[in-house]
Each structure stands twice: as C-alpha cells, then as structure tokens.
Scaffold this motif. Sequence first.
Motif: not given
Length: 215
Positions: A46-55, A57-73
């Motif tokens: 699904p559509s979303g965004l990922a915030r990639v850090g140095m240590w 990555i956190c993944i957010y999927y688009h739902a109900d007009n906002f991004y919901r955090a799902t998981s961080c690795y």
Amino acid sequence: MILLINSAHCQVAGFAVATVGWILSTICMGFAEWRVWYMNNTSLLPSGLARVGMWKICIYYHADNFYRATSCYHYTYCDTFLPLDIRIAQNLLLIASILGLLGKASITFALRNVYMGILRKNATCNAFVASGILNIAAGVCISVAVTWNYHSVMNEEEIAFPPYFYVPFKPDAQEIGNAIIVACLAAFLMLLSGLCFLSYKFPLDSHVCPEILEI
C-alpha cells in the motif's frame, strides 16, 4: 588569578555551546528521519512512507488521510544490506560523540585550572587546545555524515532492504529528513566551540605578586 578568569569568559560560553552541540549530535544518531522515502500504492504494497535513519527504519502506511506507524526495524553491524554511506556515517557519528565527550573532559580540566587559580600555563593552554581540536574534529565528522547523506538522497540511491521490511528497493520519491537539521546545528555548534577554545590566550601578566607588609 582575576586576569585568568576574565580571559576565560569566552571559553565558558564555548563550554555551554559544546555541551548543546554534543547533546544534539548524540540525539540525531537515533533519529529515523535522515531520509524520507515515499512509496506509491502497488499490488504488493500500500501507499506510505519510510523514514530511514542511521540505525533504524520506520515504516508508515497511509490510512484515513494520515500516516500510521506500523513497524520499526533496527540495524546491526552484521546487516550486509546497508550501503557504504550509511555504514561510514554510523561510525562517523559514533566517533563524533566520543570526540565531543573527550573534548568536554578536556575543557572541564582547563576551566578548573582557571577558576581554582592553578597557574600552570602549559597544562591549561594545552587543555584548551586539545578541547578545541577534539570539538572541531567532531564537527567535521558530523559534517561529512550530513554531506554524504545529502548526496545519496539527491542522487536517489537505493537500499536493498530485506523482503520482510516490505520496503521497495528504490522509492518513488525521496527527500532529506528533519534529522539533517539537528545534525547541521550540532556540527555548527561543535565547530564554533572548538574555535572558541583555540582562541584562548594565557595572560602574560598573570603571575602572583606577594604583598609587602609595612612595618
């Protein structure tokens, strides 16, 4: 002794600046927003965004007009999928944190000598110089990490994350994250404090004159 204290006012301010810079440099390491990846809706993801850090990555999927955090690795040094720029940036940020801590220890020793009236010119001046060099080196390390990350984003370089991350090999679009702002501020403060410490001049007339008692 009063001359010594008066001449160290700039270095006291530099100590405060170095402390803030060191705190920001350690904070930015943990931010998961060095790069922001935008992913459009596909048959697999699904559509979303990922915030990639140095240590991590956190993944957010688009739902109900906002991004919901799902998981961080979180990453480890054993992860072979990390590109060279992230691996080097990890080490540079760790080195900057250690150098900044050593610089704080050195400037603490120098200011202790000044405010306790310990008139050892070589020891005091060398401590100021050492702290200045350490803080400038820390600022350079952070600057290199920031510059390389910016170059990678501008070139839209990809990262081969494992399949279970559910992140594409290359996003549809990417941009630099807010962690860059914190890192740039940290680098500027570390460089500024380093130059401040190097500017210290030991007063030439700081010797102690014994009082002559009149009989």
